[in-house]
Design a protein around this motif. Structure first.
Motif, mmCIF file in Angstrom:
data_model
loop_
_atom_site.group_PDB
_atom_site.id
_atom_site.type_symbol
_atom_site.label_atom_id
_atom_site.label_comp_id
_atom_site.label_asym_id
_atom_site.label_seq_id
_atom_site.Cartn_x
_atom_site.Cartn_y
_atom_site.Cartn_z
ATOM 1 N N GLY A 128 0.817 -1.221 0.000
ATOM 2 C CA GLY A 128 0.000 0.000 0.000
ATOM 3 C C GLY A 128 0.837 1.250 0.000
ATOM 4 N N THR A 129 0.165 2.388 -0.032
ATOM 5 C CA THR A 129 0.891 3.650 -0.102
ATOM 6 C C THR A 129 0.521 4.638 0.989
ATOM 7 O OG1 THR A 129 -0.768 4.512 -1.624
ATOM 8 C CG2 THR A 129 1.193 3.508 -2.601
ATOM 9 N N SER A 130 -0.551 4.428 1.741
ATOM 10 C CA SER A 130 -0.920 5.410 2.760
ATOM 11 C C SER A 130 -0.482 4.926 4.139
ATOM 12 C CB SER A 130 -2.425 5.660 2.741
ATOM 13 O OG SER A 130 -3.118 4.454 2.993
ATOM 14 N N THR A 131 0.109 5.835 4.899
ATOM 15 C CA THR A 131 0.588 5.494 6.226
ATOM 16 C C THR A 131 -0.468 5.786 7.278
ATOM 17 O OG1 THR A 131 1.543 7.676 6.587
ATOM 18 C CG2 THR A 131 2.966 6.011 5.576
ATOM 19 N N ALA A 132 -0.344 5.130 8.423
ATOM 20 C CA ALA A 132 -1.204 5.381 9.574
ATOM 21 C C ALA A 132 -0.306 5.541 10.794
ATOM 22 C CB ALA A 132 -2.174 4.220 9.775
ATOM 23 N N ALA A 133 -0.517 6.601 11.561
ATOM 24 C CA ALA A 133 0.297 6.837 12.749
ATOM 25 C C ALA A 133 0.089 5.705 13.751
ATOM 26 C CB ALA A 133 -0.066 8.178 13.374
ATOM 27 N N LEU A 134 1.147 5.381 14.507
ATOM 28 C CA LEU A 134 1.049 4.348 15.535
ATOM 29 C C LEU A 134 0.565 4.969 16.835
ATOM 30 C CD1 LEU A 134 4.302 2.195 15.173
ATOM 31 C CD2 LEU A 134 1.995 1.632 14.443
#
Length: 126
Positions: free
Chosen positions: A103-109
């Motif tokens: 994928g290409t979209s990040t999600a904050a931890l």
């Protein structure tokens, strides 16, 4: 040189209790190479995870200044995601996130109460 990485939450910084908190850096011209290992067994921070205390503030990064995880233990991230880190523009901080495989979209931890991890990164400072 050496530096001290600090884990903070983005909503509330909180306070961590560390078993290990080691960082090293090399600066050549305006290029900074950092590596660090943290092991904390409690944290009162809330929100998403940040590492603060980088030895130099990054410039306004037009390119993604990323870091790579070495060892990881105790971080919670979604299934089929890998942990990533990136240096924040105009700051001496790093955001921890996850990226879906393929994928290409990040999600904050989100802040974890306890974890241990090592990261190496390269970024540009003024």
């Amino acid at each position: 040189g050496t530096w001290t990485p600090v884990i903070e939450g983005t909503t509330s910084a909180g306070t961590a209790t560390y078993a290990t908190q080691n960082g090293r850096y090399t600066k050549i011209g305006n290029c900074v190479f950092v590596s660090f290992f943290v092991n904390y067994n409690s944290n009162t921070g809330t929100g998403n995870m940040k590492v603060t205390g980088l030895p130099f503030a990054a410039v306004n990064l037009s390119l993604f200044a990323s870091g790579s995880f070495g060892a990881v233990s105790g971080l919670t991230f979604p299934a089929s995601h890998i942990p990533i880190a990136y240096v924040d523009s105009n700051a001496a901080t790093m955001t921890l996130a996850s990226l879906p495989t393929g994928g290409t979209s990040t999600a904050a931890l989100a802040m974890d109460a306890a974890a241990a991890f090592a990261i190496s990164a390269t970024y540009q400072a003024s």
